[in-house]
Design a protein around this motif. Structure first.
Motif, PDB file in Angstrom:
ATOM      1  N   PRO A 108       9.336  10.676  23.887  1.00 40.26           N
ATOM      2  CA  PRO A 108       9.369  10.688  25.354  1.00 40.26           C
ATOM      3  C   PRO A 108       8.194  11.005  25.967  1.00 40.26           C
ATOM      4  N   ARG A 109       6.852  11.197  25.405  1.00 39.27           N
ATOM      5  CA  ARG A 109       5.661  11.173  25.798  1.00 39.27           C
ATOM      6  C   ARG A 109       5.257  10.175  26.765  1.00 39.27           C
ATOM      7  N   HIS A 110       5.742   8.996  26.126  1.00 34.22           N
ATOM      8  CA  HIS A 110       5.542   7.642  26.755  1.00 34.22           C
ATOM      9  C   HIS A 110       6.214   7.482  28.063  1.00 34.22           C
ATOM     10  N   THR A 111       7.221   7.958  28.085  1.00 34.56           N
ATOM     11  CA  THR A 111       8.108   7.920  29.490  1.00 34.56           C
ATOM     12  C   THR A 111       7.232   8.572  30.629  1.00 34.56           C
ATOM     13  N   VAL A 112       6.610   9.736  30.305  1.00 31.56           N
ATOM     14  CA  VAL A 112       6.145  10.690  31.252  1.00 31.56           C
ATOM     15  C   VAL A 112       4.844   9.934  31.670  1.00 31.56           C
ATOM     16  N   MET A 113       4.187   9.370  30.507  1.00 33.34           N
ATOM     17  CA  MET A 113       2.653   8.871  30.862  1.00 33.34           C
ATOM     18  C   MET A 113       2.893   7.537  31.874  1.00 33.34           C
ATOM     19  N   ARG A 114       4.079   6.755  31.507  1.00 32.04           N
ATOM     20  CA  ARG A 114       4.244   5.613  32.151  1.00 32.04           C
ATOM     21  C   ARG A 114       4.707   5.610  33.841  1.00 32.04           C
ATOM     22  N   ALA A 115       5.595   6.805  33.948  1.00 31.25           N
ATOM     23  CA  ALA A 115       6.422   6.936  35.181  1.00 31.25           C
ATOM     24  C   ALA A 115       5.686   6.645  36.438  1.00 31.25           C
ATOM     25  N   ARG A 116       4.448   7.371  36.853  1.00 28.71           N
ATOM     26  CA  ARG A 116       3.610   7.111  38.038  1.00 28.71           C
ATOM     27  C   ARG A 116       3.316   5.783  38.217  1.00 28.71           C
ATOM     28  N   LEU A 117       2.687   5.357  37.069  1.00 36.55           N
ATOM     29  CA  LEU A 117       2.027   3.906  37.077  1.00 36.55           C
ATOM     30  C   LEU A 117       3.168   2.926  37.459  1.00 36.55           C
ATOM     31  N   GLN A 118       4.399   3.244  36.740  1.00 34.30           N
ATOM     32  CA  GLN A 118       5.517   2.189  37.001  1.00 34.30           C
ATOM     33  C   GLN A 118       5.822   2.395  38.426  1.00 34.30           C
ATOM     34  N   LYS A 119       5.888   3.399  38.860  1.00 32.40           N
ATOM     35  CA  LYS A 119       6.233   3.621  40.414  1.00 32.40           C
ATOM     36  C   LYS A 119       5.136   2.984  41.357  1.00 32.40           C
ATOM     37  N   ALA A 120       4.043   2.853  41.064  1.00 36.68           N
ATOM     38  CA  ALA A 120       2.808   2.190  41.731  1.00 36.68           C
ATOM     39  C   ALA A 120       2.935   0.721  41.638  1.00 36.68           C
ATOM     40  N   ILE A 230      -6.298   3.416  38.788  1.00 36.03           N
ATOM     41  CA  ILE A 230      -7.041   4.327  38.162  1.00 36.03           C
ATOM     42  C   ILE A 230      -7.170   5.894  38.762  1.00 36.03           C
ATOM     43  N   SER A 231      -6.882   6.125  40.108  1.00 39.75           N
ATOM     44  CA  SER A 231      -6.792   7.374  40.629  1.00 39.75           C
ATOM     45  C   SER A 231      -5.528   7.808  40.394  1.00 39.75           C
ATOM     46  N   ILE A 232      -4.513   7.087  40.079  1.00 40.52           N
ATOM     47  CA  ILE A 232      -3.071   7.507  39.657  1.00 40.52           C
ATOM     48  C   ILE A 232      -3.149   7.840  38.204  1.00 40.52           C
ATOM     49  N   LEU A 233      -3.849   7.239  37.417  1.00 43.63           N
ATOM     50  CA  LEU A 233      -4.133   7.640  36.046  1.00 43.63           C
ATOM     51  C   LEU A 233      -4.884   8.857  35.962  1.00 43.63           C
ATOM     52  N   ILE A 234      -5.744   9.006  36.660  1.00 46.25           N
ATOM     53  CA  ILE A 234      -6.691  10.322  36.407  1.00 46.25           C
ATOM     54  C   ILE A 234      -5.945  11.500  37.048  1.00 46.25           C
ATOM     55  N   THR A 235      -4.923  11.316  38.129  1.00 52.88           N
ATOM     56  CA  THR A 235      -3.936  12.607  38.368  1.00 52.88           C
ATOM     57  C   THR A 235      -2.624  12.703  37.759  1.00 52.88           C
ATOM     58  N   THR A 236      -2.405  11.799  36.574  1.00 58.83           N
ATOM     59  CA  THR A 236      -1.041  12.042  36.300  1.00 58.83           C
ATOM     60  C   THR A 236      -1.187  13.061  34.975  1.00 58.83           C
ATOM     61  N   GLU A 237      -0.277  13.922  35.108  1.00 64.32           N
ATOM     62  CA  GLU A 237      -0.066  15.196  34.330  1.00 64.32           C
ATOM     63  C   GLU A 237       1.015  14.813  33.196  1.00 64.32           C
ATOM     64  N   VAL A 238       0.459  14.983  31.856  1.00 62.61           N
ATOM     65  CA  VAL A 238       1.265  15.069  30.686  1.00 62.61           C
ATOM     66  C   VAL A 238       0.999  16.245  29.686  1.00 62.61           C
ATOM     67  N   ASP A 239       2.245  16.722  29.386  1.00 60.91           N
ATOM     68  CA  ASP A 239       2.362  17.950  28.561  1.00 60.91           C
ATOM     69  C   ASP A 239       1.408  19.112  29.373  1.00 60.91           C
ATOM     70  N   GLY A 240       1.698  18.973  30.887  1.00 61.14           N
ATOM     71  CA  GLY A 240       1.221  20.132  31.569  1.00 61.14           C
ATOM     72  C   GLY A 240      -0.180  20.132  31.881  1.00 61.14           C
ATOM     73  N   ARG A 241      -0.809  19.053  31.728  1.00 64.81           N
ATOM     74  CA  ARG A 241      -2.341  18.763  31.976  1.00 64.81           C
ATOM     75  C   ARG A 241      -2.618  17.283  32.442  1.00 64.81           C
ATOM     76  N   THR A 242      -3.629  17.188  33.164  1.00 70.95           N
ATOM     77  CA  THR A 242      -3.854  16.071  33.518  1.00 70.95           C
ATOM     78  C   THR A 242      -4.483  15.159  32.216  1.00 70.95           C
ATOM     79  N   MET A 243      -4.555  13.936  32.421  1.00 72.84           N
ATOM     80  CA  MET A 243      -4.971  13.064  31.314  1.00 72.84           C
ATOM     81  C   MET A 243      -6.394  13.310  31.046  1.00 72.84           C
TER      82      MET A 243
END
Length: 418
Positions: A108-120, A230-243
């Motif tokens: 499921p980690r992949h799903t969280v990492m991908r979600a905001r990028l997919q929306k953009a 890139i800003s979206i990736l920088i601000t994406t949270e995974v496992d309770g923290r930003t990448m």
């Protein structure tokens, strides 16, 4: 159990995809204009089992060439993991991006990492950029109006870097350099990209320079966040923290690489293999077919040749027992020509429906940028075919030396303005 079979000749140890290799792992197989790889796919599709290809003394893989088998392998992340490596160029080597890069992370980690990028990258966001994409398309194809020889493949290779560069907020002056490094990273065996020291040295250099570049971009963008990818990736949270910075840079590379491997090679396939046979004229006469014709070009062009997975536990595919830890390679181009799924599979049908091809993959790792690729390709063909006609070859097409990308690096043509 069906035992793995050794190829007639093996690559030199430590060089799993070198020119000495025989079979589908060999990049040279895809470089010729005889399309021998398509015959190999056909032969393997006719088997009632999977075929093992031994690549060197330690490494080999099972080839999956039927549509429904590929569908199963790519959907079932619990049985076939992407975290140990997804491409043949690192066969037998643990992928350092595993669990850190979206393309090399399982749910499921992949799903969280991908979600905001997919929306953009969803259709509403991309439709808002149509005018920008059209301007970039016209900029790339405008030299064709001169009437002289025009390297269509080089223009198409530049297009996704331009579209991706805009979406990521990358300086225009950097686009040519990024295009060269990205192509070197997917075609390290190709003499046009290969550096002294061989394919591995080429791959290492491309990755080193790309990651150094994105490290500088990361530092600048972190201080000046915007609405770019890139800003979206920088601000994406995974496992309770930003990448982490490394995760952001790895995914910047993956996103831009995805654009480079999916967008240019379908139009290159169209132009190289259908110039002069009337297909482009029929398409130009009725541009309403563009949506289905683009999908058919993706199916038959199948820019991404393969994705690799590793079996998590013992399993069976097509009557073949696969042991835990063995590599399984799905050949997307082979699956897309499976006659059990696509009637008259070798025929380009401008109006083919349904057309559930797997050119963008399938399952959880379905290409996150498929919408921008589709919109770009539709705009490209509408503009190209409404502005130009009488396409003619102006030299010999030259294909990439790559077992990952099925495409052309040079394709000289001429055309006349409408």
């Amino acid at each position: 159990m069906q035992q793995p079979r050794r190829a007639d000749e093996q690559a030199a140890p430590g060089c799993p995809v070198g020119a000495a290799a025989r079979g589908l792992a060999d990049p040279l197989l895809y470089a010729g204009l005889d399309f021998r790889f398509r015959e190999k796919w056909k032969d393997l599709r006719n088997l009632d089992r999977l075929e093992w290809e031994q690549v060197d003394e330690r490494n080999g893989f099972w080839s999956v060439v039927k549509y429904h088998d590929a569908d199963r392998v790519l959907r079932d992340a619990h049985t076939f993991t992407s975290e140990r490596g997804t491409l043949l160029n690192i066969l037998g080597v643990e992928d350092p991006a595993g669990g850190r890069q979206i393309a090399a992370t399982d749910p499921p980690r992949h799903t969280v990492m991908r979600a905001r990028l997919q929306k953009a990258l969803a259709i509403k966001s991309i439709e808002a950029q149509r005018d920008l994409i059209r301007d970039l398309v016209l900029e790339v194809i405008s030299p064709l109006a001169d009437g002289g020889p025009f390297d269509f493949a080089q223009a198409m290779l530049a297009l996704p870097v331009a579209v991706g560069g805009e979406s990521m907020g990358l300086p225009r002056a950097d686009w040519p350099m990024l295009g060269h490094l990205l192509n070197a990273s997917i075609a390290a065996e190709d003499p046009e990209y290969r550096v002294p020291g061989g394919a591995q040295a080429t791959l290492d250099r491309a990755h080193r320079e790309l990651f150094a570049y994105f490290q500088d971009i990361y530092r600048e963008r972190r201080r000046n966040l915007g609405d770019d990818l890139i800003s979206i990736l920088i601000t994406t949270e995974v496992d309770g923290r930003t990448m982490s910075p490394g995760e952001v840079m790895s995914n910047c590379y993956s996103v831009l690489l995805g654009a480079v491997v999916t967008t240019p090679h379908s139009p290159n396939h169209m132009m190289a293999e259908h110039i002069g046979d009337g297909l482009l004229d029929r398409w130009a006469a009725d541009l309403s077919v563009t949506p289905t014709a683009v999908e058919e070009g993706l199916r038959l062009g199948s820019p991404v040749s393969h994705f690799m997975r590793y079996a998590v536990h013992d399993t069976e595919v097509r009557g073949t027992e696969i042991k835990a830890g063995q590599a399984v390679v799905t050949w997307l181009g082979a699956a897309n020509r499976d006659p059990e799924v696509f009637p008259d599979a070798e025929t380009f049908d401008l109006r083919r429906k349904p057309n559930k091809h797997v050119a963008f993959g399938i399952g959880p790792h379905y290409c996150v940028g498929h919408t921008v690729a589709r919109v770009t390709l539709r705009i490209l063909f509408d503009e190209l075919l409404s502005r130009f006609t009488a396409f003619e070859p102006a030299g010999e097409p030259i294909r990439l030396h790559s077992n990952f990308i099925s495409g052309y690096k040079h394709l000289p043509i001429t055309a006349k303005t409408v």
